[in-house]
Design an enzyme around this catalytic site. Structure first.
Site, short mmCIF file in Angstrom:
data_model
loop_
_atom_site.label_atom_id
_atom_site.label_comp_id
_atom_site.label_asym_id
_atom_site.label_seq_id
_atom_site.Cartn_x
_atom_site.Cartn_y
_atom_site.Cartn_z
N THR A 69 35.96 31.83 43.26
CA THR A 69 36.41 30.57 42.66
C THR A 69 35.18 29.72 42.36
O THR A 69 35.02 29.17 41.25
CB THR A 69 37.38 29.83 43.61
OG1 THR A 69 38.50 30.68 43.83
CG2 THR A 69 37.85 28.51 43.01
N CYS A 328 55.66 30.78 43.99
CA CYS A 328 56.81 30.06 44.47
C CYS A 328 56.33 28.96 45.41
O CYS A 328 55.73 29.26 46.44
CB CYS A 328 57.73 31.02 45.22
SG CYS A 328 59.07 30.20 46.07
N1 PLP Z 1 39.17 35.81 39.99
C1 PLP Z 1 40.15 36.72 40.16
C2 PLP Z 1 40.46 37.67 39.05
C3 PLP Z 1 40.86 36.76 41.35
O1 PLP Z 1 41.83 37.67 41.51
C4 PLP Z 1 40.55 35.84 42.38
C5 PLP Z 1 41.34 35.79 43.62
O2 PLP Z 1 42.52 36.05 43.64
C6 PLP Z 1 39.51 34.93 42.16
C7 PLP Z 1 38.85 34.95 40.96
C8 PLP Z 1 39.10 33.95 43.23
O3 PLP Z 1 38.36 34.63 44.22
P1 PLP Z 1 38.03 34.01 45.66
O4 PLP Z 1 39.22 34.27 46.53
O5 PLP Z 1 36.80 34.73 46.11
O6 PLP Z 1 37.77 32.55 45.47
#
Ligand code: PLP
Length: 388
Positions: A69, A328
């Site tokens: 993220t 949800c």
């Molecule tokens: N990008 C994708 C495609 C993801 O699936 C996720 C998490 O579900 C993230 C980014 C975010 O990753 P993180 O949990 O390391 O913040």
């Protein structure tokens, strides 16, 4: 419990667990100049080299973050519309993860086809009109596993002077991912999505992306590109988790508990995934993105008329952990923006994601074979009696 939700988080790989435990024994802060600090720093720098090598970049171009993220947000801030920059306009594909969408709320949206593959002819048009751009296109989708044509998108972007940021979170550890070979400008990675611990991620930059606008400045760590004391055990585990996934590093792996073939064999996972799809189709499900190139471990199964959250709860009661594309919260079901962008209409609220972990076995498929048809029949009966 049969854990079939690897795209939410992968089980910790044994090599990663061992590396985390070893690093927990260290006391030093990697920024300290004394011996204890230098020992911690050596762990971080060894991980940086190993991860950069694994994903086709240079160690000095790898910025550790708290996860993907943050890595996605940093990429968009650093390469795109960050406040301190002249500001490239940002173009995101319609099926990006919320980590990207929320970091670029004013972005132009690139449509996808019915299988979730980005429309590159539309991208070409968007790049032709208007100024310099940052394009965000994920390598593999987290809900459907659809793989995007990144190398083609990268050459299109380069022809138009645009930068391409790739969220490689779901692809890393499952298919070869190489920044240089893809021709992209940056990659976002997440430790816990490839069998490492939670709490670490990385942004890997192409050599030409030299100036980076930090999102968090703090103590100037990561060459001023990301302030904050790095989580040494998580970083050690992150690097160890990739050691058996990289053909370049597999030869160097000496961990007898995790032979490369057992942990990463995509043919094995594809075989198990195909068996799960046959079971679901026989029970009335529709496979979303079935016509696109996909990750071997992921399938997105829509059961017409049956709410996704009801399916997830019913399967959980049968000891099977999957997730819904539709979120949800407080009793309110929202549709998956990914499936909606693919034009799947009501099915966008009726699909579950089954994502096989690296250690999935035939026993997981047997459990699914027993539970899914029972769940589908029961929820359909409930639906019919409500309608009557
Ligand atoms: N990008 C994708 C495609 C993801 O699936 C996720 C998490 O579900 C993230 C980014 C975010 O990753 P993180 O949990 O390391 O913040």
């Amino acid at each position: 419990m049969h854990y079939l939700d690897a795209n939410a988080t992968e089980p910790l790989r044994p090599a990663a667990r061992a590396a985390v435990l070893a690093a927990l024994e260290l006391t030093g802060n990697p920024s300290s100049v004394h011996g204890a600090g230098r020992a911690a720093r050596r762990v971080v720098e060894a991980a940086r080299i190993s991860l950069a090598l694994c994903f086709g970049g240079r160690p000095e171009d790898l910025v550790f973050t708290s996860g993907a993220t943050e890595a996605n947000a940093l990429a968009i801030h650093a390469l795109g519309g960050g406040k301190d920059r002249a500001g490239r306009r940002v173009i995101v594909s319609a099926t990006e993860h919320d980590a990207v969408l929320a970091a670029a709320p004013d972005a132009m949206v690139l449509p996808v086809n019915r299988d979730g593959v980005a429309e590159l002819d539309v991208l070409a048009r968007l790049l032709t009109d208007g100024g310099p751009a940052l394009v965000c296109l994920m390598l593999a989708n987290n809900e459907t596993g659809t793989l995007q044509p990144i190398a083609e998108a990268a050459s299109l972007c380069r022809r138009h002077g645009a930068w391409l940021h790739v969220d490689a979170v779901q692809a890393a550890g499952r298919i070869p991912v190489d920044l240089a070979a893809l021709g992209a400008h940056s990659l976002a990675l997440s430790s816990h999505k490839l069998g490492g611990p939670m709490g670490a991620g990385a942004l890997l930059l192409a050599p030409e992306v030299s100036a980076v606008n930090a999102l968090i400045r703090g103590g100037g760590q990561e060459r001023g590109r990301r302030g904050g004391t790095p989580p040494v055990p998580a970083i050690a585990g992150f690097a160890a988790a990739t050691s058996t996934d990289s053909p370049k590093l597999a030869a160097a792996s000496t961990d007898p508990t995790e032979p490369a073939a057992a942990s990463t064999d995509p043919t094995k996972l594809a075989h198990l995934r195909d068996a799960i799809e046959r079971i679901a189709i026989d029970a009335g499900a529709v496979v979303c993105s079935g016509g696109a190139p996909r990750l071997a471990n992921t399938t997105c199964l829509a059961l017409p008329g049956v709410r996704a959250d009801a399916q997830v709860i019913a399967l959980d009661l049968e000891g099977i952990a999957v997730s819904a594309g539709a979120a949800c919260s407080s009793g309110k079901v929202t549709s998956s923006h990914v499936l909606a962008a693919m034009g799947l209409g009501a099915l966008a609220g009726q699909a579950i994601r089954v994502s096989l972990p690296w250690n999935a076995t035939a026993a997981d498929v047997d459990a699914f074979a027993a539970a899914y048809p029972r769940m589908a029949a029961r929820l359909r009966v409930a639906l019919a009696s409500r309608a009557a």
